[in-house]
Design a protein around this motif. Structure first.
Motif, PDB file in Angstrom:
ATOM      1  N   ALA A 203     -33.847  -2.451  -8.205  1.00 35.34           N
ATOM      2  CA  ALA A 203     -33.435  -2.405  -9.609  1.00 35.34           C
ATOM      3  C   ALA A 203     -32.032  -1.883  -9.787  1.00 35.34           C
ATOM      4  CB  ALA A 203     -34.404  -1.531 -10.409  1.00 35.34           C
ATOM      5  N   ALA A 204     -31.595  -0.999  -8.864  1.00 28.31           N
ATOM      6  CA  ALA A 204     -30.269  -0.402  -9.052  1.00 28.31           C
ATOM      7  C   ALA A 204     -29.189  -1.462  -9.008  1.00 28.31           C
ATOM      8  CB  ALA A 204     -30.021   0.656  -7.975  1.00 28.31           C
ATOM      9  N   GLU A 205     -29.296  -2.371  -8.029  1.00 28.68           N
ATOM     10  CA  GLU A 205     -28.277  -3.400  -7.937  1.00 28.68           C
ATOM     11  C   GLU A 205     -28.314  -4.330  -9.133  1.00 28.68           C
ATOM     12  OE1 GLU A 205     -30.297  -2.474  -5.602  1.00 28.68           O
ATOM     13  OE2 GLU A 205     -28.992  -1.667  -4.045  1.00 28.68           O
ATOM     14  N   ARG A 206     -29.498  -4.718  -9.577  1.00 28.84           N
ATOM     15  CA  ARG A 206     -29.606  -5.617 -10.727  1.00 28.84           C
ATOM     16  C   ARG A 206     -29.108  -4.930 -11.987  1.00 28.84           C
ATOM     17  NH1 ARG A 206     -32.521 -10.180 -10.377  1.00 28.84           N
ATOM     18  NH2 ARG A 206     -32.890 -10.104 -12.605  1.00 28.84           N
ATOM     19  N   GLN A 207     -29.490  -3.647 -12.106  1.00 33.39           N
ATOM     20  CA  GLN A 207     -29.092  -2.929 -13.300  1.00 33.39           C
ATOM     21  C   GLN A 207     -27.576  -2.813 -13.393  1.00 33.39           C
ATOM     22  OE1 GLN A 207     -30.048   1.175 -13.058  1.00 33.39           O
ATOM     23  NE2 GLN A 207     -29.361   1.659 -15.105  1.00 33.39           N
ATOM     24  N   HIS A 208     -26.947  -2.368 -12.301  1.00 38.34           N
ATOM     25  CA  HIS A 208     -25.513  -2.146 -12.353  1.00 38.34           C
ATOM     26  C   HIS A 208     -24.728  -3.442 -12.216  1.00 38.34           C
ATOM     27  CE1 HIS A 208     -25.402   2.263 -12.613  1.00 38.34           C
ATOM     28  NE2 HIS A 208     -26.597   2.161 -12.070  1.00 38.34           N
ATOM     29  N   ALA A 209     -25.396  -4.534 -11.868  1.00 36.76           N
ATOM     30  CA  ALA A 209     -24.725  -5.831 -11.914  1.00 36.76           C
ATOM     31  C   ALA A 209     -24.441  -6.236 -13.350  1.00 36.76           C
ATOM     32  CB  ALA A 209     -25.582  -6.892 -11.221  1.00 36.76           C
ATOM     33  N   ASP A 210     -25.167  -5.675 -14.309  1.00 40.71           N
ATOM     34  CA  ASP A 210     -24.942  -5.961 -15.718  1.00 40.71           C
ATOM     35  C   ASP A 210     -23.931  -5.002 -16.346  1.00 40.71           C
ATOM     36  OD1 ASP A 210     -26.733  -8.078 -15.782  1.00 40.71           O
ATOM     37  OD2 ASP A 210     -28.441  -6.763 -16.133  1.00 40.71           O
ATOM     38  N   THR A 315     -19.807  15.091 -10.408  1.00 39.92           N
ATOM     39  CA  THR A 315     -19.637  15.718  -9.097  1.00 39.92           C
ATOM     40  C   THR A 315     -20.113  14.831  -7.960  1.00 39.92           C
ATOM     41  OG1 THR A 315     -21.785  16.791  -9.399  1.00 39.92           O
ATOM     42  CG2 THR A 315     -19.812  18.033 -10.034  1.00 39.92           C
ATOM     43  N   GLY A 316     -20.987  13.868  -8.222  1.00 42.65           N
ATOM     44  CA  GLY A 316     -21.520  13.040  -7.149  1.00 42.65           C
ATOM     45  C   GLY A 316     -21.774  11.613  -7.599  1.00 42.65           C
ATOM     46  N   SER A 317     -21.981  10.740  -6.614  1.00 41.85           N
ATOM     47  CA  SER A 317     -22.177   9.321  -6.924  1.00 41.85           C
ATOM     48  C   SER A 317     -23.511   9.079  -7.632  1.00 41.85           C
ATOM     49  CB  SER A 317     -22.104   8.501  -5.632  1.00 41.85           C
ATOM     50  OG  SER A 317     -23.067   8.952  -4.693  1.00 41.85           O
ATOM     51  N   ASP A 318     -24.539   9.874  -7.310  1.00 38.47           N
ATOM     52  CA  ASP A 318     -25.821   9.702  -7.992  1.00 38.47           C
ATOM     53  C   ASP A 318     -25.674   9.948  -9.495  1.00 38.47           C
ATOM     54  OD1 ASP A 318     -27.050   9.074  -5.632  1.00 38.47           O
ATOM     55  OD2 ASP A 318     -27.872  11.070  -5.283  1.00 38.47           O
ATOM     56  N   THR A 319     -24.914  10.987  -9.836  1.00 42.03           N
ATOM     57  CA  THR A 319     -24.689  11.278 -11.251  1.00 42.03           C
ATOM     58  C   THR A 319     -23.867  10.179 -11.913  1.00 42.03           C
ATOM     59  OG1 THR A 319     -24.719  13.631 -10.714  1.00 42.03           O
ATOM     60  CG2 THR A 319     -23.882  13.023 -12.873  1.00 42.03           C
ATOM     61  N   LEU A 320     -22.913   9.623 -11.170  1.00 37.05           N
ATOM     62  CA  LEU A 320     -22.137   8.499 -11.699  1.00 37.05           C
ATOM     63  C   LEU A 320     -23.052   7.330 -12.046  1.00 37.05           C
ATOM     64  CD1 LEU A 320     -19.365   7.121 -12.254  1.00 37.05           C
ATOM     65  CD2 LEU A 320     -19.400   6.382  -9.866  1.00 37.05           C
ATOM     66  N   LEU A 321     -23.978   7.002 -11.149  1.00 41.37           N
ATOM     67  CA  LEU A 321     -24.914   5.905 -11.405  1.00 41.37           C
ATOM     68  C   LEU A 321     -25.849   6.235 -12.563  1.00 41.37           C
ATOM     69  CD1 LEU A 321     -25.812   4.957  -7.724  1.00 41.37           C
ATOM     70  CD2 LEU A 321     -24.521   3.567  -9.330  1.00 41.37           C
ATOM     71  N   GLY A 353     -16.719   4.503  -4.059  1.00 38.91           N
ATOM     72  CA  GLY A 353     -17.072   4.057  -2.717  1.00 38.91           C
ATOM     73  C   GLY A 353     -18.468   4.494  -2.313  1.00 38.91           C
ATOM     74  N   TRP A 354     -18.793   5.767  -2.585  1.00 40.13           N
ATOM     75  CA  TRP A 354     -20.130   6.263  -2.235  1.00 40.13           C
ATOM     76  C   TRP A 354     -21.216   5.531  -3.021  1.00 40.13           C
ATOM     77  CZ3 TRP A 354     -18.280  12.001  -2.855  1.00 40.13           C
ATOM     78  CH2 TRP A 354     -17.560  12.363  -1.726  1.00 40.13           C
ATOM     79  N   ALA A 355     -20.921   5.195  -4.284  1.00 43.79           N
ATOM     80  CA  ALA A 355     -21.901   4.492  -5.112  1.00 43.79           C
ATOM     81  C   ALA A 355     -21.927   2.993  -4.847  1.00 43.79           C
ATOM     82  CB  ALA A 355     -21.620   4.750  -6.592  1.00 43.79           C
TER      83      ALA A 355
END
Length: 562
Positions: A203-210, A315-321, A353-355
């Motif tokens: 789902a993460a890839e599909r979600q952020h593809a939008d 502070t981190g890529s998880d929070t960015l996502l 890059g991390w995300a």
């Protein structure tokens, strides 16, 4: 049961299901326990609502009178629990839903549970409290859903979850939804689920593809002005602006309010009632911009939210996502914008890059770009072709009395009064090559070697306090009671303005002339020596035994005769 769900979905305009919804409603899994990897925004709330419906209703077409709860839905935060309850209210039309949510009135919850409910939506701590007090009857539970289980473990609810699951009947379905499946989640599943079927939806890839990602490089000190222009340029129906601290949220919300934006603020200092009012203002359109911290915005789902602005980088890529995932949900398009001052340029590249995200690096919208966008929106507005709603006599009077140019000028003036004026932004300097420094200015710090200053420490203090990167800093020279720092010319003004004349640890800073060159020491010195006092040569040591001085020093004195 099928008719109830079909009617509810049709009224909401659902004609297709998301991947996670299709996976959990597979008829072959109708009675199975499920361990599902699904990100927020993938439609999992509707998914588990559809998945457990056969377990709750069977073949019945209506809900029986409410009694002991048939299902528990456990979510990590108040906002997410309330959101889940709203979603299930329309899906389970005719069902009685009750809450057991921290921060709400427990007496009202006890009365609702006593009247009976089909489904209870809860947070872990409050639900465990009801179980211990005996104010909830779990004897009829047929299904338990743990939503965002990994987050509940991160928040320290492991013992509460184990207590809740142990208190439920053994013959039940347990659906566990988690963005990630770390070892702690696997152990929970092995202990409290029976042959759970593993479902993993990308789902993460599909979600952020939008989601379209933009990174705007801005000059130091113009972050808030850039936020104003981004909001004005896109004019989204709903936007959320993320900051890292309560103070930053309050400062930015106040500035946007003063500029005429309909704004609400969300931070940890607000009461539950205040948070609820703020979110409701966004939902009913009274506010279009929400300025929030990460903690305050966790788990919220605002309809029509199509713009996320990272005013301060996380502070981190998880929070960015997680932040960006507030938009682009369930197939809708969204945009995430990173505001990147010079001091955060490298951090932004690392986070993306991390995300595993790519962003278009562009300057922020200029004032001219905002005005051009306003002109395009005006010309494309469908109101021009609407004939209803205007008094024909007034239209005739206006067109007879004023020229087209007069009418157009008046329209533009009236429209401009309702819009926030854009900001004039300074074009950020392009990153320079490491070997080229160019014109610069010197600044003096009132701290030197007497305060244990070293170049590494000074570089950190200067970059943090002045909003510059190490690329903007040239030479650093340290004297006994002062230090001198070289700052690139095109960053010097904004650097000194950002410091306000002071840095951390009470260090004052002021413009200075180039410091005097420190004399270079000749050769290697082993330490300070007294001037004009040559060292005495050591006497030769005899081949055997100690020298005469040593023997004299260690010899025992002979007694003297009186």
């Amino acid at each position: 049961m099928k008719r109830i769900l079909a009617d509810a979905l049709a009224q909401r305009g659902y004609d297709t299901l998301t991947p996670v919804q299709q996976a959990v409603t597979d008829p072959t899994l109708k009675t199975a326990d499920l361990l599902v990897s699904a990100q927020t925004g993938s439609g999992k709330t509707l998914g588990f609502g559809l998945a457990i419906a056969p377990t709750l209703l069977g073949e019945a077409e209506t809900w029986d009178a409410p009694a002991a709860p048939l299902a528990l839905i456990v979510a990590p935060t108040r906002e997410l629990a309330l959101q889940v309850r709203r979603e299930l209210a329309w899906l389970y039309d005719g069902a009685a839903l009750a809450g057991a949510v921290g921060g709400m009135d427990m007496r009202d919850e006890r009365r609702a549970l006593a009247r009976g409910a089909h489904v209870v939506v809860a947070t872990p701590g409050r639900l465990a409290d009801h179980i211990r007090r005996g104010t909830i009857d779990l004897s009829a539970i047929r299904a338990v859903v743990l939503d965002e289980a990994d987050e509940m473990l991160d928040l320290g609810f492991r013992e509460d979850l184990e207590f809740i699951l142990a208190a439920c009947p053994a013959e039940r379905r347990t659906l566990l939804f988690s963005a990630t499946v770390p070892p702690a989640i696997e152990r929970l599943a092995q202990t409290f689920q029976r042959d759970a079927q593993r479902i993993q939806v990308a789902a993460a890839e599909r979600q952020h593809a939008d989601i379209t990602y933009l990174a705007h490089e801005v000059t130091s000190g113009e972050v808030e002005a850039a936020v104003v222009n981004v909001l004005r340029y896109h004019e989204s129906t709903g936007a959320i602006v993320f900051c890292n601290t309560r103070a930053a949220v309050n400062r930015l919300a106040a500035r946007l309010t003063n500029r005429g934006f309909p704004v609400v603020a969300l931070s940890g200092e607000l009461s539950q009632a205040e948070r609820g009012h703020a979110l409701q203002a966004m939902r009913d359109g009274r506010a279009r911009v929400c300025v929030a911290t990460d903690v305050a915005a966790r788990g919220i789902d605002l309809p029509g939210l199509d713009l996320v602005i990272h005013a301060e980088l996380p502070t981190g890529s998880d929070t960015l996502l997680h932040r960006s995932g507030r938009t682009g949900r369930a197939g809708r398009k969204g945009m995430a914008v990173l505001i990147v001052p010079p001091s955060a340029r490298r951090k932004a590249h690392r986070l993306l890059g991390w995300a595993k995200l790519s962003a278009d690096w562009t300057p922020p919208p200029s004032a001219d770009a905002v005005r051009a966008r306003d002109r395009d929106r005006l010309l494309e507005d469908p109101i021009w072709w609407e004939e209803e709603g205007a008094d024909p006599q007034t239209v005739a009077d206006l067109t007879a009395r004023f020229t087209p140019e007069q009418l157009a000028r008046t329209l533009l003036k009236m429209r401009a009064e309702r819009l926030t004026a854009p900001e004039d932004l300074t074009e950020p300097a392009a990153p320079r090559a490491p070997s080229e420094f160019g014109p610069s200015r010197w600044f003096e710090l009132d701290a030197g070697r007497h305060k244990r200053m070293d170049p590494k420490r000074i570089l950190a203090i200067v970059c943090k306090g002045g909003g510059v990167t190490r690329d903007d800093v040239g030479a650093i020279r340290i004297a006994p009671h002062a230090s001198f720092v070289q700052i690139r010319e095109d960053a010097a003004d904004s650097f000194f303005a950002a410091t306000g004349g002071a840095l951390s640890d009470g260090i004052r800073i002021r413009p200075a002339e180039a410091p005097p060159q420190a004399p270079k020491p000749k050769g290697k010195s082993k330490g300070p020596q007294k001037a004009n006092k040559p060292m005495k040569p050591k006497p030769p040591r005899p081949a055997g035994g100690k020298g005469p001085e040593k023997r004299a020093k260690h010899a025992k004195p002979k007694p003297t005769k009186n």
